[in-house]
Design an enzyme around this catalytic site. Structure first.
Site, PDB file in Angstrom:
ATOM      1  CB  SER A 120      -0.906  -0.018   1.237  1.00  9.99           C
ATOM      2  OG  SER A 120      -1.403   1.261   1.523  1.00  9.99           O
ATOM      3  N   GLY A 121       0.480   2.212  -0.854  1.00 12.69           N
ATOM      4  CA  GLY A 121       1.164   3.499  -0.842  1.00 12.69           C
ATOM      5  C   GLY A 121       0.871   4.284   0.415  1.00 12.69           C
ATOM      6  CG  LEU A 122      -2.774   5.151   3.754  1.00 14.26           C
ATOM      7  CD1 LEU A 122      -2.572   6.629   4.011  1.00 14.26           C
ATOM      8  CD2 LEU A 122      -4.234   4.752   3.932  1.00 14.26           C
ATOM      9  CG  ASP A 170      -1.413   7.972   0.178  1.00 14.01           C
ATOM     10  OD1 ASP A 170      -0.437   7.661  -0.519  1.00 14.01           O
ATOM     11  OD2 ASP A 170      -2.572   7.571  -0.043  1.00 14.01           O
ATOM     12  CG  ASP A 205      -1.085   2.248  -3.908  1.00 13.48           C
ATOM     13  OD1 ASP A 205      -1.235   2.760  -5.027  1.00 13.48           O
ATOM     14  OD2 ASP A 205      -1.593   2.714  -2.864  1.00 13.48           O
ATOM     15  CG  ASP A 224       0.982   6.542  -4.934  1.00  7.67           C
ATOM     16  OD1 ASP A 224       0.029   5.976  -4.361  1.00  7.67           O
ATOM     17  OD2 ASP A 224       2.003   6.911  -4.335  1.00  7.67           O
ATOM     18  CD  GLU A 275      -4.105   6.798  -7.204  1.00  7.30           C
ATOM     19  OE1 GLU A 275      -4.752   7.798  -6.810  1.00  7.30           O
ATOM     20  OE2 GLU A 275      -3.637   5.922  -6.444  1.00  7.30           O
ATOM     21  CE  LYS A 320      -2.515   9.116  -3.736  1.00  7.97           C
ATOM     22  NZ  LYS A 320      -2.301   7.637  -3.707  1.00  7.97           N
ATOM     23  CG  ASN A 369      -5.909   8.529   0.706  1.00 10.57           C
ATOM     24  OD1 ASN A 369      -7.123   8.425   0.864  1.00 10.57           O
ATOM     25  ND2 ASN A 369      -5.076   7.511   0.849  1.00 10.57           N
ATOM     26  CB  SER A 370      -9.129   7.866  -3.215  1.00 10.51           C
ATOM     27  OG  SER A 370      -8.238   7.499  -4.231  1.00 10.51           O
ATOM     28  NE  ARG A 383      -6.988   3.832  -6.512  1.00  7.71           N
ATOM     29  CZ  ARG A 383      -6.478   3.938  -5.296  1.00  7.71           C
ATOM     30  NH1 ARG A 383      -5.592   3.045  -4.865  1.00  7.71           N
ATOM     31  NH2 ARG A 383      -6.809   4.946  -4.520  1.00  7.71           N
ATOM     32  CG  HIS A 387     -11.060   3.211  -5.083  1.00  7.70           C
ATOM     33  ND1 HIS A 387     -11.386   2.313  -4.109  1.00  7.70           N
ATOM     34  CD2 HIS A 387     -10.125   4.041  -4.513  1.00  7.70           C
ATOM     35  CE1 HIS A 387     -10.690   2.564  -3.012  1.00  7.70           C
ATOM     36  NE2 HIS A 387      -9.924   3.620  -3.232  1.00  7.70           N
TER      37      HIS A 387
END
Length: 513
Positions: free
Chosen positions: A23-25, A35, A62, A64, A91, A97, A99-100, A135, A166
């Site tokens: 995970s990037g986060l 993130d 991930d 990103d 993504e 980026k 975080n979503s 993504r 997502h």
């Protein structure tokens, strides 16, 4: 399952998952960063290298946004291939980026430009099995289902091996609507962080390929570390936390210390292993024991106290074990150990029992009582000491009520409470009759002698014998006399051992292990 370093990757594999989500986060969080591409892609590669070394599971990274444009993507993919990474997910957002789950209506990448990133990634992979997952962030950013499908189809046509759709809705309605219209044209990957209550079987029925549990190892570790840190800060003690956290032994197991020990035996010059003499001749029973069962054979969670003690010795590489038995000797058994008998146990002391084993004391030797348990790190600390003779002393022993004679220790240097205090302490006297002002702690019944120290020990046993004192001498007298002739190093510890003398001790021993 999400992982963010080598240890968490090992835990994912141990739990039985089929793959790792890097995970990037959580990788950023483990570095103390946001993130938001604050961790450079080279820093991410460093973490991934440790993760790839730590597990045999395939790792999906991930990635990103790909850390930039098509050029960054293709270089990143090549570097992932060099590290044996199984795939990357990128993504369709802008670099750097966000975080979503932060903010609303985040801007998306131009479809044609993002397709170029996908093509560049696929053209740069060095392994035919490498997977690139595209993504789609359209639903997260507030766009329509039609836009999400349009993007997914374009990315699939550009060469993406799978589509990650997502959603931040609390239900999986958007996901099921997408999969129904998508028609399984390419594998679908989901991240049900927000709609976690949906049964997984429904995802299977919808034809979804892969579920990513995206950040839960990091989140659970934060909760556990915060609680542990607060307790230790409040208590200024480890008493409340020691029994609820993973053992140091578990860390050694997960990180593969057993393999290192085997490799050391294969590749390093052989070093004579330490031997041990276990003094288990004295009488004594605990309530509820069979009349013919000596104390060292009491059951501790399915193993005798003696076997538990021997297990700790063997884990530290001390495998040549001699047991001096006496009281109800027929019941004292330990597989793989040498048995010697003190048939005069009722009329002699501990030094006489040790003298029964004097011919085995020829090199580095550990001497230990047969009714004690201790954490392995205590023994390891003695074995790695440069002192010729070193004994383990519990500083907490000065604060406990005594139910009988104890091996109290007076030394030339007290424990300061600071583990950075390197000033060596040496034994001056040991015994039950010390005045309180002199007491620095209690001997744990554990000592280690180098090859030279073992010679000193045999000489002192011979001196006691020549003076007619050996029959009645105990270990405190023997060590006190030894300290008068040679330096006997005192190593201080704070708890983490047990002298099993009472039913209360027995109950603690069953929790201790």
């Amino acid at each position: 399952m999400e992982a963010h370093d080598g240890m968490s990757a090992k835990i994912v594999q141990e739990a039985g998952f089929r793959g790792v989500w890097a995970s990037g986060l959580t990788t950023s969080a483990a570095l103390g960063l946001r993130d938001s591409n604050e961790a450079s892609w080279t820093q991410v590669l460093d973490v991934l290298e440790y993760m790839a070394d730590a597990t045999t599971l395939p790792i999906l990274v991930d990635g990103d946004t790909g850390h930039g444009n098509f050029n960054n993507v293709r270089r990143f993919v090549r570097k992932l291939g060099e590290r044996g990474i199984a795939g990357v997910c990128i993504e369709d957002k802008l670099f750097p980026k966000t975080n979503s789950f932060l903010g609303e209506a985040q801007p998306l990448a131009d479809v044609a430009e993002f397709c170029g990133r996908i093509k560049a990634g696929k053209d740069s992979q060095t392994d035919d099995d490498f997977v690139l997952v595209a993504r789609v962030e359209a639903l997260i950013s507030g766009h329509s289902m039609e836009e999400a499908l349009r993007r997914a189809e374009a990315y699939h046509a550009a060469g993406a091996d799978a589509i990650l759709i997502h959603s931040k809705k609390s239900t999986a309605e958007e996901i099921f609507a997408f999969t129904e219209r998508w028609g399984n044209r390419a594998p679908v990957v989901i991240v049900p962080t927000m709609y976690y209550s949906t049964p997984t079987e429904l995802f299977r029925q919808a034809g979804i390929s892969t579920i990513i549990w995206a950040n839960h190892l990091m989140r659970s570790s934060i909760a556990a570390m915060r609680e542990t840190a607060q307790r230790i800060h409040e208590d200024e003690s480890l008493v409340r936390v020691e029994g609820s956290v993973a053992t140091v032994k578990d860390i050694f197991r997960i990180t593969g210390n057993a393999e290192l020990e085997e490799a050391e035996r294969r590749y390093l010059p052989a070093k004579p292993a330490a031997a041990a003499v276990v003094l288990a001749a004295a009488g004594g029973s605990l309530g509820g024991q069979a009349p013919d069962q000596p104390k060292c054979m009491v059951d501790i969670r399915g193993q005798s106290l003696l076997k538990r003690l021997a297990g700790t010795l063997r884990e530290s590489g001390v495998r040549d074990i001699t047991v001096v038995r006496g009281d109800r000797k027929e019941a004292v058994a330990l597989q793989g150990a040498r048995m010697l008998d003190n048939d005069r146990h009722a009329e002699t002391g501990e030094a006489w029992s040790l003298a029964c084993a004097r011919e085995t004391i020829r090199g580095e030797t550990v001497v230990v009582y047969g009714d004690v348990l201790f954490r392995r790190y205590i023994l390891d600390s003695l074995l790695t000491s440069s002192a010729e003779v070193v004994i383990a002393v519990d500083t907490l022993g000065t604060n406990e009520a005594s139910s009988g004679p104890r091996d109290l220790v007076a030394a030339d240097h007290r424990f300061s409470g600071d583990y950075l205090d390197d000033a060596p302490a040496h034994l001056r006297q040991m015994g039950a009759g010390l005045v309180p002002e002199e007491v620095c702690g209690e001997w744990m019944g554990l000592a280690r002698f180098s090859a030279r120290g073992a010679e000193w020990l045999r000489e002192e046993i011979a001196a006691l014998e020549a003076e007619g004192l050996l029959e009645q001498a105990d270990m405190p007298l023997l060590l006190t006399r030894l300290a008068a002739r040679h330096p006997v190093r005192v190593k201080y510890f704070t708890g983490h051992w047990l002298d099993v003398d009472t039913l209360t001790d027995l109950a603690e021993a069953r929790n201790f292990t």
